[in-house]
Design an enzyme around this catalytic site. Structure first.
Site, mmCIF file in Angstrom:
data_model
loop_
_atom_site.group_PDB
_atom_site.id
_atom_site.type_symbol
_atom_site.label_atom_id
_atom_site.label_comp_id
_atom_site.label_asym_id
_atom_site.label_seq_id
_atom_site.Cartn_x
_atom_site.Cartn_y
_atom_site.Cartn_z
ATOM 1 N N VAL A 80 0.828 -1.209 0.000
ATOM 2 C CA VAL A 80 0.000 0.000 0.000
ATOM 3 C C VAL A 80 0.865 1.263 0.000
ATOM 4 C CG1 VAL A 80 -1.586 1.348 1.451
ATOM 5 C CG2 VAL A 80 -2.033 -1.052 1.010
ATOM 6 N N GLU A 86 -7.649 2.647 2.406
ATOM 7 C CA GLU A 86 -7.207 2.347 1.042
ATOM 8 C C GLU A 86 -8.047 1.206 0.462
ATOM 9 O OE1 GLU A 86 -5.087 3.929 -1.075
ATOM 10 O OE2 GLU A 86 -6.156 2.468 -2.304
ATOM 11 N N LEU A 144 -7.350 -0.093 -2.790
ATOM 12 C CA LEU A 144 -6.719 -0.676 -3.982
ATOM 13 C C LEU A 144 -6.692 -2.204 -3.932
ATOM 14 C CD1 LEU A 144 -3.656 -1.804 -3.164
ATOM 15 C CD2 LEU A 144 -3.110 0.611 -3.237
ATOM 16 N N ARG A 145 -6.698 -2.774 -5.133
ATOM 17 C CA ARG A 145 -6.550 -4.230 -5.258
ATOM 18 C C ARG A 145 -5.171 -4.522 -5.812
ATOM 19 N NH1 ARG A 145 -11.081 -4.541 -9.568
ATOM 20 N NH2 ARG A 145 -10.028 -2.573 -9.914
ATOM 21 N N LYS A 204 -14.235 0.770 5.678
ATOM 22 C CA LYS A 204 -13.193 -0.102 5.118
ATOM 23 C C LYS A 204 -13.431 -1.566 5.492
ATOM 24 C CE LYS A 204 -9.607 -1.823 3.327
ATOM 25 N NZ LYS A 204 -9.420 -1.983 1.918
ATOM 26 N N ALA A 210 -16.915 -18.144 -8.693
ATOM 27 C CA ALA A 210 -16.727 -19.258 -7.755
ATOM 28 C C ALA A 210 -15.332 -19.829 -7.946
ATOM 29 C CB ALA A 210 -17.778 -20.327 -8.017
ATOM 30 N N GLY A 211 -14.766 -20.399 -6.899
ATOM 31 C CA GLY A 211 -13.414 -20.942 -7.041
ATOM 32 C C GLY A 211 -12.945 -21.671 -5.806
ATOM 33 N N GLY A 215 -8.187 -15.562 -0.853
ATOM 34 C CA GLY A 215 -6.972 -15.502 -0.034
ATOM 35 C C GLY A 215 -6.492 -14.074 0.002
ATOM 36 N N CYS A 229 -5.627 -9.568 3.007
ATOM 37 C CA CYS A 229 -6.676 -8.712 3.585
ATOM 38 C C CYS A 229 -8.012 -9.388 3.880
ATOM 39 C CB CYS A 229 -6.857 -7.496 2.703
ATOM 40 S SG CYS A 229 -5.394 -6.442 2.803
HETATM 41 P P1 NAD Z 1 3.045 -4.697 3.902
HETATM 42 O O1 NAD Z 1 3.461 -5.652 4.940
HETATM 43 O O2 NAD Z 1 3.334 -4.983 2.471
HETATM 44 O O3 NAD Z 1 3.665 -3.262 4.201
HETATM 45 C C1 NAD Z 1 3.763 -2.683 5.469
HETATM 46 C C2 NAD Z 1 5.116 -2.025 5.573
HETATM 47 O O4 NAD Z 1 5.221 -1.290 6.793
HETATM 48 C C3 NAD Z 1 6.263 -3.044 5.594
HETATM 49 O O5 NAD Z 1 7.146 -2.764 4.523
HETATM 50 C C4 NAD Z 1 6.921 -2.841 6.952
HETATM 51 O O6 NAD Z 1 8.308 -3.043 6.931
HETATM 52 C C5 NAD Z 1 6.562 -1.395 7.232
HETATM 53 N N1 NAD Z 1 6.667 -0.996 8.641
HETATM 54 C C6 NAD Z 1 6.254 -1.655 9.740
HETATM 55 N N2 NAD Z 1 6.543 -0.947 10.850
HETATM 56 C C7 NAD Z 1 7.143 0.201 10.436
HETATM 57 C C8 NAD Z 1 7.678 1.336 11.099
HETATM 58 N N3 NAD Z 1 7.654 1.445 12.411
HETATM 59 N N4 NAD Z 1 8.233 2.303 10.351
HETATM 60 C C9 NAD Z 1 8.289 2.216 9.003
HETATM 61 N N5 NAD Z 1 7.786 1.166 8.322
HETATM 62 C C10 NAD Z 1 7.218 0.181 9.017
HETATM 63 O O7 NAD Z 1 1.484 -4.488 4.092
HETATM 64 P P2 NAD Z 1 0.442 -3.908 3.025
HETATM 65 O O8 NAD Z 1 -0.091 -5.011 2.208
HETATM 66 O O9 NAD Z 1 1.017 -2.729 2.363
HETATM 67 O O10 NAD Z 1 -0.729 -3.466 4.001
HETATM 68 C C11 NAD Z 1 -0.592 -2.357 4.843
HETATM 69 C C12 NAD Z 1 -1.948 -2.012 5.420
HETATM 70 O O11 NAD Z 1 -2.835 -1.627 4.376
HETATM 71 C C13 NAD Z 1 -2.641 -3.160 6.152
HETATM 72 O O12 NAD Z 1 -3.387 -2.625 7.198
HETATM 73 C C14 NAD Z 1 -3.577 -3.721 5.091
HETATM 74 O O13 NAD Z 1 -4.686 -4.365 5.653
HETATM 75 C C15 NAD Z 1 -3.995 -2.469 4.366
HETATM 76 N N6 NAD Z 1 -4.391 -2.653 2.958
HETATM 77 C C16 NAD Z 1 -3.681 -3.502 2.161
HETATM 78 C C17 NAD Z 1 -4.026 -3.619 0.818
HETATM 79 C C18 NAD Z 1 -3.283 -4.561 -0.099
HETATM 80 O O14 NAD Z 1 -3.767 -4.805 -1.202
HETATM 81 N N7 NAD Z 1 -2.136 -5.110 0.255
HETATM 82 C C19 NAD Z 1 -5.081 -2.851 0.292
HETATM 83 C C20 NAD Z 1 -5.761 -1.980 1.149
HETATM 84 C C21 NAD Z 1 -5.403 -1.888 2.480
HETATM 85 C C1 UGA Z 2 -9.157 -6.672 -1.790
HETATM 86 C C2 UGA Z 2 -10.234 -5.641 -2.153
HETATM 87 O O1 UGA Z 2 -10.786 -5.977 -3.425
HETATM 88 C C3 UGA Z 2 -9.653 -4.222 -2.194
HETATM 89 O O2 UGA Z 2 -10.690 -3.276 -2.454
HETATM 90 C C4 UGA Z 2 -9.008 -3.924 -0.841
HETATM 91 O O3 UGA Z 2 -8.403 -2.643 -0.858
HETATM 92 C C5 UGA Z 2 -7.966 -4.981 -0.534
HETATM 93 O O4 UGA Z 2 -8.577 -6.300 -0.545
HETATM 94 C C6 UGA Z 2 -7.382 -4.827 0.839
HETATM 95 O O5 UGA Z 2 -7.985 -4.257 1.720
HETATM 96 O O6 UGA Z 2 -6.287 -5.332 0.938
HETATM 97 P P1 UGA Z 2 -7.159 -7.860 -3.082
HETATM 98 O O7 UGA Z 2 -7.089 -8.704 -1.858
HETATM 99 O O8 UGA Z 2 -5.932 -7.255 -3.617
HETATM 100 O O9 UGA Z 2 -8.169 -6.645 -2.818
HETATM 101 O O10 UGA Z 2 -7.777 -8.709 -4.269
HETATM 102 P P2 UGA Z 2 -9.261 -9.113 -4.756
HETATM 103 O O11 UGA Z 2 -9.328 -8.920 -6.200
HETATM 104 O O12 UGA Z 2 -10.309 -8.482 -3.942
HETATM 105 O O13 UGA Z 2 -9.253 -10.684 -4.479
HETATM 106 C C7 UGA Z 2 -9.190 -11.203 -3.170
HETATM 107 C C8 UGA Z 2 -9.385 -12.709 -3.204
HETATM 108 O O14 UGA Z 2 -10.717 -13.038 -3.577
HETATM 109 C C9 UGA Z 2 -8.472 -13.428 -4.200
HETATM 110 O O15 UGA Z 2 -7.983 -14.618 -3.629
HETATM 111 C C10 UGA Z 2 -9.397 -13.749 -5.370
HETATM 112 O O16 UGA Z 2 -9.012 -14.895 -6.078
HETATM 113 C C11 UGA Z 2 -10.707 -13.980 -4.641
HETATM 114 N N1 UGA Z 2 -11.892 -13.738 -5.494
HETATM 115 C C12 UGA Z 2 -12.182 -12.503 -5.946
HETATM 116 C C13 UGA Z 2 -12.724 -14.812 -5.816
HETATM 117 O O17 UGA Z 2 -12.480 -15.971 -5.396
HETATM 118 N N2 UGA Z 2 -13.841 -14.583 -6.577
HETATM 119 C C14 UGA Z 2 -14.147 -13.345 -7.045
HETATM 120 O O18 UGA Z 2 -15.191 -13.206 -7.730
HETATM 121 C C15 UGA Z 2 -13.307 -12.287 -6.722
#
Ligand code: NAD
Ligand code: UGA
Length: 434
Positions: free
Chosen positions: A11, A151, A153-154, A204, A252-253, A257, A260
């Site tokens: 993110v 956030e 984003l996917r 969220k 379906a699948g 995973g 999040c």
């Molecule tokens: P991530 O593990 O990829 O990134 C988190 C980063 O924070 C790591 O690089 C880690 O080293 C760093 N960090 C931890 N402690 C720190 C500190 N004290 N100072 C500086 N950096 C530090 O995780 P992510 O997937 O980017 O997710 C972050 C958050 O956003 C989570 O709460 C997640 O649920 C949320 N989120 C994730 C997604 C996604 O698609 N991955 C989408 C929306 C929201």
């Molecule tokens: C999801 C949300 O879509 C984002 O809006 C959100 O920001 C993010 O989580 C988050 O908070 O981290 P992401 O996990 O990147 O995004 O991917 P998705 O496209 O949502 O898929 C999540 C899982 O659901 C995958 O394993 C995918 O294979 C599965 N999925 C998705 C299904 O099995 N069926 C579907 O129809 C859609």
């Protein structure tokens, strides 16, 4: 306005790069030095389509910087986007220790007014804890605000999700914070929804859990289809034609995973329970999702009877296509189950093999990694599809058939048309279809 991004993971890196792309002056920091070294050189530590190009372009333009120094980053920025991880704890709740650690650092380095923005996914009321922590640890009487800007984003489409958002949620409690965030998101002002902070935090968690429920629902229907003569693809299409239901997230699948959905579903269930709300709906969804793996393994057993010593090709390791992220990927659970059964696995993924090697090293005689799908299926007794990468959809199935010992496909993502693969001589098992 100078923006600091704390945590440059999936993110944070996308947020930093895209904030720079829309014209802001950004500095990103992370505790993992390697991520900062790579980013400073224009390389992304993870695979995300389109990200590296924008990273390079904005580094060159000079409005994007990276630093290993958290203190300096905090001091130099007026707005701090907190993007650190909030992983799952044993009891299902979110581990907020990284957010707390950053809040203390912000307090210690408070040198001027700061707006602290939660971008990480956090339990409702987290902003109160951040405020309290900063107030407790701050060394000078300086004003600050806390806001929530979750956030959405996917992974795989993160850059376009950020640059063409459906909505931007801004949770604030002061005019000053609202004005700053509205200015930052000026470009998307028609898509901004301003709420109070509790509301933004709940939006969220509620959104992710709702999407997870939708997937669980269609997966449950696929079980019903398998016991009847119905076809889940047509059921989903028929349902999705109703605009109130919508066609998205009805694939379906093998179950959802990723880093999040599973954790956010459990975290919201825990938050609700702690507040005295019955959250059985979410807990049942979690159980339905976990059961997807067993249902899939049962299909493999139905095809192969005994799994011990069978050679199985596993195509798709990432939790979804177009990412190298394997966090909570269904593939990990399937591989573990098959290893327990004594199968020999040859794994392939276009982007996620390096990450998977850290979990399943090649030293184990039961595991090997292939350079292509065709190598993976050589002499295999069965082929599993776990992730729907385009590369697998476009495979030359005649060639696959020639390479395999037994022409058996167990498809966890319904990427092939049953009649077509069967005409090629395969025994074919998929999800919710005959
Ligand atoms: P991530 O593990 O990829 O990134 C988190 C980063 O924070 C790591 O690089 C880690 O080293 C760093 N960090 C931890 N402690 C720190 C500190 N004290 N100072 C500086 N950096 C530090 O995780 P992510 O997937 O980017 O997710 C972050 C958050 O956003 C989570 O709460 C997640 O649920 C949320 N989120 C994730 C997604 C996604 O698609 N991955 C989408 C929306 C929201
Ligand atoms: C999801 C949300 O879509 C984002 O809006 C959100 O920001 C993010 O989580 C988050 O908070 O981290 P992401 O996990 O990147 O995004 O991917 P998705 O496209 O949502 O898929 C999540 C899982 O659901 C995958 O394993 C995918 O294979 C599965 N999925 C998705 C299904 O099995 N069926 C579907 O129809 C859609």
């Amino acid at each position: 306005m100078k923006i600091g991004v704390i945590g440059t993971g999936y993110v944070g890196l996308v947020t930093g790069v895209c904030m720079a792309e829309i014209g802001h002056d950004v500095i990103g920091t992370d505790v993992v030095a390697e991520k900062i070294d790579l980013a400073s050189q224009g390389t992304s530590h993870m695979y995300e389509p389109g990200l590296e190009e924008l990273l390079k372009a904005n580094l060159k333009r000079g409005n994007l910087h990276f630093s290993k120094d958290l203190d300096k980053t905090i001091q130099s920025a007026e707005v701090l986007f907190v993007c650190v991880n909030t992983p799952q704890r044993e009891d299902g709740s979110a581990d907020m220790s990284y957010v707390e650690g950053v809040s203390r650092k912000i307090a210690e380095n408070l040198n001027d007014y700061k707006l602290v923005v939660e971008k990480s996914t956090v339990p409702v009321k987290t902003s109160q804890w951040i405020k309290r922590t900063i107030s407790l640890y701050k060394r000078k009487e300086i004003d600050f605000d806390v806001a929530s800007n979750p956030e959405f984003l996917r992974e795989g489409t993160a850059v376009s999700d950020f640059l063409e958002p459906d909505r931007i949620i801004i949770g604030v409690e002061t005019e000053r914070a609202r004005k700053i965030l509205e200015k930052i998101y000026e470009k998307f002002k028609d898509r901004v929804l301003v709420t109070n902070i509790d509301t933004a935090e709940i939006i969220k968690h509620a959104s992710n859990s709702f999407l997870a429920l939708k997937i669980c629902y269609i997966n449950l229907m696929s079980e019903l289809c398998e016991k009847t003569h119905a076809d889940i693809e047509l059921v989903a299409r028929g349902m999705g034609l109703d605009p109130r239901i919508g066609k998205q997230f009805l694939r379906a699948g093998i179950g959802f995973g990723g880093s999040c959905f599973p954790k956010d579903l459990r975290a919201l269930a825990k938050i609700g329970e702690d507040l005295g709300v019955n959250m059985n709906l979410l807990k049942d969804a979690d159980k339905i999702n976990l059961k997807r793996i067993e249902i899939f393994v049962e299909k493999i057993k139905k095809a192969l009877w005994i799994l011990k010593d069978k050679k199985i090709a596993v195509l798709g390791l990432s939790f979804k296509p177009e990412t190298d992220d394997i966090r909570e990927s269904p593939s990990i659970k399937v591989i573990k189950r098959l290893l327990e059964e004594g199968s020999f696995l040859r794994l392939y993924d276009p982007k996620a093999m390096e990450n998977m090697r850290k979990i399943f090293p090649e030293e184990s005689p039961q595991i090997s990694y292939a350079k292509s799908p065709y190598e993976a299926v050589k002499d295999a007794n069965a082929l599993l599809i776990i992730t729907e990468w385009d590369e697998f959809i476009d495979l030359d199935l005649k060639r696959i058939n020639d390479e395999m010992a037994n022409s058996i496909i167990i498809d966890g993502r319904n990427i092939y048309i049953p009649s077509k693969v069967r005409d090629l001589g395969f025994e074919y098992y998929s999800v919710g279809r005959q």
